[in-house]
Scaffold this motif. Sequence first.
Motif, PDB file in Angstrom:
ATOM      1  N   GLY A  29      47.578  39.359  63.301  1.00 23.74           N
ATOM      2  CA  GLY A  29      47.594  40.102  61.969  1.00 23.74           C
ATOM      3  C   GLY A  29      48.175  39.575  60.657  1.00 23.74           C
ATOM      4  O   GLY A  29      47.456  39.352  59.704  1.00 23.74           O
ATOM      5  N   SER A  30      49.712  39.141  61.094  1.00 21.11           N
ATOM      6  CA  SER A  30      50.189  38.619  60.045  1.00 21.11           C
ATOM      7  C   SER A  30      49.942  37.182  59.574  1.00 21.11           C
ATOM      8  O   SER A  30      49.471  36.786  58.870  1.00 21.11           O
ATOM      9  CB  SER A  30      51.784  38.893  61.222  1.00 21.11           C
ATOM     10  N   ALA A  31      48.949  36.005  60.547  1.00 18.31           N
ATOM     11  CA  ALA A  31      48.737  35.511  59.962  1.00 18.31           C
ATOM     12  C   ALA A  31      46.945  35.590  58.727  1.00 18.31           C
ATOM     13  O   ALA A  31      47.201  35.075  58.062  1.00 18.31           O
ATOM     14  CB  ALA A  31      47.756  34.731  60.743  1.00 18.31           C
ATOM     15  N   VAL A  32      45.908  37.162  58.681  1.00 15.33           N
ATOM     16  CA  VAL A  32      45.433  37.256  58.235  1.00 15.33           C
ATOM     17  C   VAL A  32      46.193  37.303  56.768  1.00 15.33           C
ATOM     18  O   VAL A  32      45.775  36.989  55.251  1.00 15.33           O
ATOM     19  CB  VAL A  32      44.909  37.886  58.412  1.00 15.33           C
ATOM     20  N   LEU A  33      47.254  38.343  56.595  1.00 15.41           N
ATOM     21  CA  LEU A  33      48.267  38.677  55.630  1.00 15.41           C
ATOM     22  C   LEU A  33      48.718  37.722  54.814  1.00 15.41           C
ATOM     23  O   LEU A  33      47.991  37.572  53.160  1.00 15.41           O
ATOM     24  CB  LEU A  33      49.029  39.575  55.604  1.00 15.41           C
ATOM     25  N   VAL A  34      48.835  36.457  55.309  1.00 17.33           N
ATOM     26  CA  VAL A  34      49.598  35.144  54.346  1.00 17.33           C
ATOM     27  C   VAL A  34      48.442  34.908  54.106  1.00 17.33           C
ATOM     28  O   VAL A  34      48.916  34.292  53.076  1.00 17.33           O
ATOM     29  CB  VAL A  34      50.733  34.255  55.349  1.00 17.33           C
ATOM     30  N   VAL A  35      47.132  33.300  54.821  1.00 21.64           N
ATOM     31  CA  VAL A  35      46.038  33.162  54.696  1.00 21.64           C
ATOM     32  C   VAL A  35      46.119  34.280  52.955  1.00 21.64           C
ATOM     33  O   VAL A  35      45.610  33.092  52.297  1.00 21.64           O
ATOM     34  CB  VAL A  35      45.160  32.781  55.129  1.00 21.64           C
ATOM     35  N   ASN A  36      45.326  35.530  53.055  1.00 22.19           N
ATOM     36  CA  ASN A  36      44.283  36.266  52.309  1.00 22.19           C
ATOM     37  C   ASN A  36      45.595  35.939  50.465  1.00 22.19           C
ATOM     38  O   ASN A  36      45.730  35.832  49.575  1.00 22.19           O
ATOM     39  CB  ASN A  36      44.765  37.570  52.141  1.00 22.19           C
ATOM     40  N   PHE A  37      46.915  36.038  51.150  1.00 18.87           N
ATOM     41  CA  PHE A  37      47.589  35.779  49.882  1.00 18.87           C
ATOM     42  C   PHE A  37      48.033  34.165  49.220  1.00 18.87           C
ATOM     43  O   PHE A  37      48.206  34.317  48.386  1.00 18.87           O
ATOM     44  CB  PHE A  37      49.302  36.202  50.282  1.00 18.87           C
ATOM     45  N   LEU A  38      47.918  33.417  50.498  1.00 21.49           N
ATOM     46  CA  LEU A  38      47.627  31.870  49.546  1.00 21.49           C
ATOM     47  C   LEU A  38      46.212  31.862  49.312  1.00 21.49           C
ATOM     48  O   LEU A  38      46.189  30.909  48.057  1.00 21.49           O
ATOM     49  CB  LEU A  38      47.518  30.917  51.152  1.00 21.49           C
ATOM     50  N   VAL A  39      45.592  33.171  49.381  1.00 24.64           N
ATOM     51  CA  VAL A  39      44.282  32.465  48.855  1.00 24.64           C
ATOM     52  C   VAL A  39      43.925  33.205  47.331  1.00 24.64           C
ATOM     53  O   VAL A  39      43.866  32.457  46.640  1.00 24.64           O
ATOM     54  CB  VAL A  39      42.488  33.332  49.848  1.00 24.64           C
ATOM     55  N   ASP A  40      44.604  34.423  47.340  1.00 23.09           N
ATOM     56  CA  ASP A  40      45.588  35.502  46.220  1.00 23.09           C
ATOM     57  C   ASP A  40      46.222  33.965  45.004  1.00 23.09           C
ATOM     58  O   ASP A  40      45.973  34.151  44.013  1.00 23.09           O
ATOM     59  CB  ASP A  40      45.399  36.668  46.139  1.00 23.09           C
ATOM     60  N   LEU A  41      46.883  33.412  46.047  1.00 17.14           N
ATOM     61  CA  LEU A  41      47.894  32.673  45.251  1.00 17.14           C
ATOM     62  C   LEU A  41      46.981  31.348  44.599  1.00 17.14           C
ATOM     63  O   LEU A  41      47.114  31.223  43.201  1.00 17.14           O
ATOM     64  CB  LEU A  41      48.965  31.729  45.962  1.00 17.14           C
ATOM     65  N   ALA A  42      45.953  30.842  45.192  1.00 16.85           N
ATOM     66  CA  ALA A  42      45.222  29.844  44.598  1.00 16.85           C
ATOM     67  C   ALA A  42      44.231  30.231  43.419  1.00 16.85           C
ATOM     68  O   ALA A  42      43.949  29.809  42.900  1.00 16.85           O
ATOM     69  CB  ALA A  42      44.414  29.142  45.711  1.00 16.85           C
ATOM     70  N   LEU A  43      43.725  31.623  43.995  1.00 17.03           N
ATOM     71  CA  LEU A  43      42.983  31.810  42.878  1.00 17.03           C
ATOM     72  C   LEU A  43      43.744  32.157  40.823  1.00 17.03           C
ATOM     73  O   LEU A  43      42.995  31.975  40.827  1.00 17.03           O
ATOM     74  CB  LEU A  43      42.642  33.430  43.110  1.00 17.03           C
ATOM     75  N   ALA A  44      44.701  32.435  41.651  1.00 18.52           N
ATOM     76  CA  ALA A  44      45.584  32.970  40.105  1.00 18.52           C
ATOM     77  C   ALA A  44      46.068  31.786  39.419  1.00 18.52           C
ATOM     78  O   ALA A  44      45.928  31.039  38.162  1.00 18.52           O
ATOM     79  CB  ALA A  44      47.205  33.875  40.587  1.00 18.52           C
ATOM     80  N   LEU A  45      46.406  30.179  40.388  1.00 10.39           N
ATOM     81  CA  LEU A  45      46.311  29.064  39.926  1.00 10.39           C
ATOM     82  C   LEU A  45      45.013  28.621  39.168  1.00 10.39           C
ATOM     83  O   LEU A  45      45.046  27.733  37.700  1.00 10.39           O
ATOM     84  CB  LEU A  45      46.636  27.721  41.051  1.00 10.39           C
TER      85      LEU A  45
END
Length: 231
Positions: A205-221
């Motif tokens: 579950g923590s891995a899912v949260l971390v990866v979703n955060f990285l996807v949001d970060l990539a979208l922001a960039l």
Amino acid sequence: MTGEPVADLVRARLPATLLLAVLAFACVLVVALPGGLLAAVWTRGGRRPRAELAFTATTSAMAGMPDFVLAAGLTAGLAVALRIFPVAGDLGPQSYVLPVLALALAPTAVLLRIVRVETLKVLATDYLRAARAKRLPAVPLYLRHVAPNTLTASLTLAGNLLPALIAGTVLVEKVFAWPGIGSAMAQSVAAQDYAVVEASVLVLGSAVLVVNFLVDLALALLDPRSVIRKT
């Protein structure tokens, strides 16, 4: 059940699961993003209806097939019958092929369809018609104007596929006897070793949260406007 600390078991098995999931997700992106773009360009405006029908039928069949069925079929065909790849275990680079395929095929099919639909929407916009009217070369047209606009929406939806992909590692690792957290969790459920089950669920579950955060970060960039829309 074994008397060893749960943290040691997680620390030993987590890298194998993460590597499997990362390779599968990379395969999904590498195949689905350019593949969906090419499929949209190839079939836009009702062109080549047979190719569109074949694309839709193939991706629908792939997307609807469970991970464990794909894993069993790949094992029977490519490992047992043809003996191209190892049947189970981590025996080197070849051992990654079948588990990665079993994890990646269904999400790839889903994302292929999404990217194609998003690309068709971009191809129908007024600014792209204006770019075509200026007779821009095809490669710059698709790389500069179509791909970035398609990529933003596609990455958002790709992030939603990640929980299913990470959850799929449990069954796929069990089929291929992969030395990861998924197979450890499956064994612990059968043995009623609840401490290992709880730790495995927490880590996945923590891995899912971390990866979703990285996807949001990539979208922001890629598109700062997405952050403004969310806030």
